[in-house]
Design a protein around this motif. Structure first.
Motif, PDB file in Angstrom:
ATOM      1  N   VAL A  39     -29.017  14.973   7.114  1.00 32.13           N
ATOM      2  CA  VAL A  39     -28.752  14.139   5.782  1.00 32.13           C
ATOM      3  C   VAL A  39     -30.060  13.458   5.543  1.00 32.13           C
ATOM      4  N   LEU A  40     -30.766  12.812   6.504  1.00 29.23           N
ATOM      5  CA  LEU A  40     -32.079  12.084   6.307  1.00 29.23           C
ATOM      6  C   LEU A  40     -33.071  13.202   5.738  1.00 29.23           C
ATOM      7  N   LEU A  41     -32.958  14.257   6.247  1.00 33.12           N
ATOM      8  CA  LEU A  41     -34.195  15.325   5.998  1.00 33.12           C
ATOM      9  C   LEU A  41     -33.787  15.600   4.653  1.00 33.12           C
ATOM     10  N   PHE A  42     -32.634  15.637   3.904  1.00 38.96           N
ATOM     11  CA  PHE A  42     -32.145  16.056   2.760  1.00 38.96           C
ATOM     12  C   PHE A  42     -32.582  14.885   1.651  1.00 38.96           C
ATOM     13  N   ILE A  43     -32.009  13.880   1.770  1.00 42.73           N
ATOM     14  CA  ILE A  43     -32.091  12.544   1.177  1.00 42.73           C
ATOM     15  C   ILE A  43     -33.660  12.310   0.742  1.00 42.73           C
ATOM     16  N   SER A  44     -34.430  12.421   1.787  1.00 41.55           N
ATOM     17  CA  SER A  44     -35.770  11.937   2.073  1.00 41.55           C
ATOM     18  C   SER A  44     -36.665  13.053   1.328  1.00 41.55           C
ATOM     19  N   SER A  45     -36.302  14.025   0.814  1.00 42.77           N
ATOM     20  CA  SER A  45     -37.005  15.046   0.408  1.00 42.77           C
ATOM     21  C   SER A  45     -37.436  14.765  -1.053  1.00 42.77           C
ATOM     22  N   LYS A  46     -38.674  15.454  -1.680  1.00 38.95           N
ATOM     23  CA  LYS A  46     -39.100  15.208  -2.878  1.00 38.95           C
ATOM     24  C   LYS A  46     -37.964  15.214  -3.841  1.00 38.95           C
ATOM     25  N   GLY A  47     -37.860  14.474  -4.817  1.00 36.29           N
ATOM     26  CA  GLY A  47     -36.916  14.437  -6.045  1.00 36.29           C
ATOM     27  C   GLY A  47     -35.673  13.835  -5.736  1.00 36.29           C
ATOM     28  N   LEU A  48     -35.343  13.510  -4.416  1.00 34.25           N
ATOM     29  CA  LEU A  48     -33.770  12.865  -4.020  1.00 34.25           C
ATOM     30  C   LEU A  48     -34.201  11.415  -4.241  1.00 34.25           C
ATOM     31  N   PHE A  49     -32.670  10.835  -4.471  1.00 30.41           N
ATOM     32  CA  PHE A  49     -32.629   9.428  -4.327  1.00 30.41           C
ATOM     33  C   PHE A  49     -33.166   8.371  -3.332  1.00 30.41           C
ATOM     34  N   SER A  50     -33.380   9.002  -2.281  1.00 31.93           N
ATOM     35  CA  SER A  50     -33.875   8.299  -1.342  1.00 31.93           C
ATOM     36  C   SER A  50     -35.388   8.957  -0.904  1.00 31.93           C
ATOM     37  N   GLU A  51     -36.163   9.405  -1.747  1.00 31.81           N
ATOM     38  CA  GLU A  51     -37.398  10.077  -1.565  1.00 31.81           C
ATOM     39  C   GLU A  51     -38.238   9.156  -0.679  1.00 31.81           C
ATOM     40  N   ASN A  52     -38.886   9.774   0.458  1.00 37.51           N
ATOM     41  CA  ASN A  52     -39.699   9.227   1.317  1.00 37.51           C
ATOM     42  C   ASN A  52     -40.436  10.266   2.265  1.00 37.51           C
ATOM     43  N   ARG A  53     -41.679  10.553   1.775  1.00 31.87           N
ATOM     44  CA  ARG A  53     -42.527  11.639   1.929  1.00 31.87           C
ATOM     45  C   ARG A  53     -42.705  11.716   3.413  1.00 31.87           C
ATOM     46  N   ALA A  54     -43.380  10.423   3.904  1.00 37.70           N
ATOM     47  CA  ALA A  54     -43.591  10.269   5.378  1.00 37.70           C
ATOM     48  C   ALA A  54     -42.675  10.381   6.121  1.00 37.70           C
ATOM     49  N   LEU A  55     -41.371   9.720   6.040  1.00 34.39           N
ATOM     50  CA  LEU A  55     -40.167  10.033   6.854  1.00 34.39           C
ATOM     51  C   LEU A  55     -39.749  11.314   6.977  1.00 34.39           C
ATOM     52  N   ASN A  56     -39.904  12.142   5.715  1.00 32.64           N
ATOM     53  CA  ASN A  56     -39.425  13.434   5.714  1.00 32.64           C
ATOM     54  C   ASN A  56     -40.368  14.488   6.431  1.00 32.64           C
ATOM     55  N   VAL A  57     -41.846  14.207   6.335  1.00 35.92           N
ATOM     56  CA  VAL A  57     -42.666  15.111   7.168  1.00 35.92           C
ATOM     57  C   VAL A  57     -42.602  14.701   8.735  1.00 35.92           C
ATOM     58  N   ILE A  58     -42.430  13.556   9.091  1.00 40.13           N
ATOM     59  CA  ILE A  58     -42.211  13.205  10.314  1.00 40.13           C
ATOM     60  C   ILE A  58     -40.962  13.975  11.211  1.00 40.13           C
ATOM     61  N   LEU A  59     -39.656  13.695  10.439  1.00 43.00           N
ATOM     62  CA  LEU A  59     -38.521  14.492  10.839  1.00 43.00           C
ATOM     63  C   LEU A  59     -38.517  15.816  11.033  1.00 43.00           C
ATOM     64  N   GLY A  60     -39.139  16.352  10.008  1.00 46.23           N
ATOM     65  CA  GLY A  60     -39.511  18.033   9.633  1.00 46.23           C
ATOM     66  C   GLY A  60     -40.150  18.475  10.927  1.00 46.23           C
ATOM     67  N   VAL A  61     -41.425  17.644  11.180  1.00 45.16           N
ATOM     68  CA  VAL A  61     -42.412  18.283  12.105  1.00 45.16           C
ATOM     69  C   VAL A  61     -41.769  18.293  13.353  1.00 45.16           C
ATOM     70  N   ILE A  62     -41.030  17.082  13.894  1.00 48.85           N
ATOM     71  CA  ILE A  62     -40.301  17.034  15.041  1.00 48.85           C
ATOM     72  C   ILE A  62     -39.328  18.075  15.433  1.00 48.85           C
ATOM     73  N   SER A  63     -38.470  18.336  14.380  1.00 47.69           N
ATOM     74  CA  SER A  63     -37.393  19.190  14.312  1.00 47.69           C
ATOM     75  C   SER A  63     -37.862  20.765  14.633  1.00 47.69           C
ATOM     76  N   ASN A  64     -38.916  20.869  13.733  1.00 48.84           N
ATOM     77  CA  ASN A  64     -39.664  22.462  13.701  1.00 48.84           C
ATOM     78  C   ASN A  64     -40.390  22.498  15.193  1.00 48.84           C
ATOM     79  N   MET A  65     -40.898  21.483  15.895  1.00 45.60           N
ATOM     80  CA  MET A  65     -41.398  21.529  16.995  1.00 45.60           C
ATOM     81  C   MET A  65     -40.497  21.758  18.309  1.00 45.60           C
ATOM     82  N   VAL A  66     -39.274  21.116  18.097  1.00 48.53           N
ATOM     83  CA  VAL A  66     -38.254  21.455  19.091  1.00 48.53           C
ATOM     84  C   VAL A  66     -37.471  22.888  18.968  1.00 48.53           C
ATOM     85  N   ARG A  67     -37.551  23.220  17.809  1.00 53.86           N
ATOM     86  CA  ARG A  67     -36.923  24.654  17.497  1.00 53.86           C
ATOM     87  C   ARG A  67     -37.734  25.516  17.908  1.00 53.86           C
TER      88      ARG A  67
END
Length: 220
Positions: A39-67
């Motif tokens: 949910v955080l990855l989705f709502i923090s992405s570009k154009g969403l109501f809780s857009e947060n570029r820094a948080l989205n990038v950090i969570l995305g990188v961590i998720s991709n690293m583990v995967r």
């Protein structure tokens, strides 16, 4: 042949229960932690109501690293963490630790993809009505994406079943351990084929239940 099968039947039942334990615990952790992460990855992405570029990038990188780390390598990398957490690196409980860590970002990405399929018009209408972010998540996003999230949970459960078999080869117990100890090391093809058939049956059952539940809640 029948006698040898009956001899290992108690071990097979024990291995099956250990596999269910590993998959069950890690699936629960994946749902509890992976759902909010998705949910955080989705709502923090570009154009969403809780857009947060820094948080989205950090969570995305961590998720991709583990995967991106193969599960057997991840299991080895987490040995010290598992030892610190549980005091052992052997057994189904120890194997559930790397299984859970592998499952969290895996399911989170599936949740994110499910949320992206929600009609943007519904989200925009909720925003226009002045709904707060938490209300939008609880009343709009999660109900609309429920079918996709159940399908994602089904995929995660099946993947964890395969991972648990790998964990069994390095002391995690379960069906994988049984297949290696009795089937491979003792050249007992009957045991090897039985464990494979058992895994296939379990996968089919999980898929059937997941598909049924997904159709049940699908509003389309």
């Amino acid at each position: 042949m029948l006698n040898s099968f009956m001899e290992i039947l108690p071990d097979m039942i024990k291995a099956f229960n250990e596999t269910l334990y590993m998959v069950g615990v890690s699936l629960l952790v994946a749902f509890v932690l992976g759902l909010p992460l998705g949910v955080l990855l989705f709502i923090s992405s570009k154009g969403l109501f809780s857009e947060n570029r820094a948080l989205n990038v950090i969570l995305g990188v961590i998720s991709n690293m583990v995967r991106s780390i193969p599960f057997l390598i991840l299991l080895v990398l987490l040995l010290k963490f598992t030892q610190f957490l549980l005091g052992t690196t052997i057994g189904p409980a120890a194997a559930a630790v790397p299984l859970s860590i592998a499952a969290i970002p895996f399911y989170a990405r599936l949740v994110e993809n499910s949320l992206r399929e929600v009609n943007k018009g519904i989200i925009e209408a909720a925003i226009a009505m002045g709904a707060r972010p938490w209300l939008i998540i609880r009343k709009v996003l999660l109900p609309e994406a429920k079918s996709g999230m159940i399908s994602g949970l089904t995929i995660t459960a099946i993947s964890l079943l395969g991972f648990s078999a790998m964990a069994g080869t390095v002391g995690g117990g379960g069906i994988g351990d049984l297949a290696i100890r009795y089937g491979y090391y003792r050249y007992d093809n009957e045991v090897l084929f039985t464990t494979v058939i058992l895994l296939i049956v379990v996968v089919q059952i999980i898929q059937f239940i997941g598909d049924w539940a997904s159709r049940k809640v699908d509003k389309r």
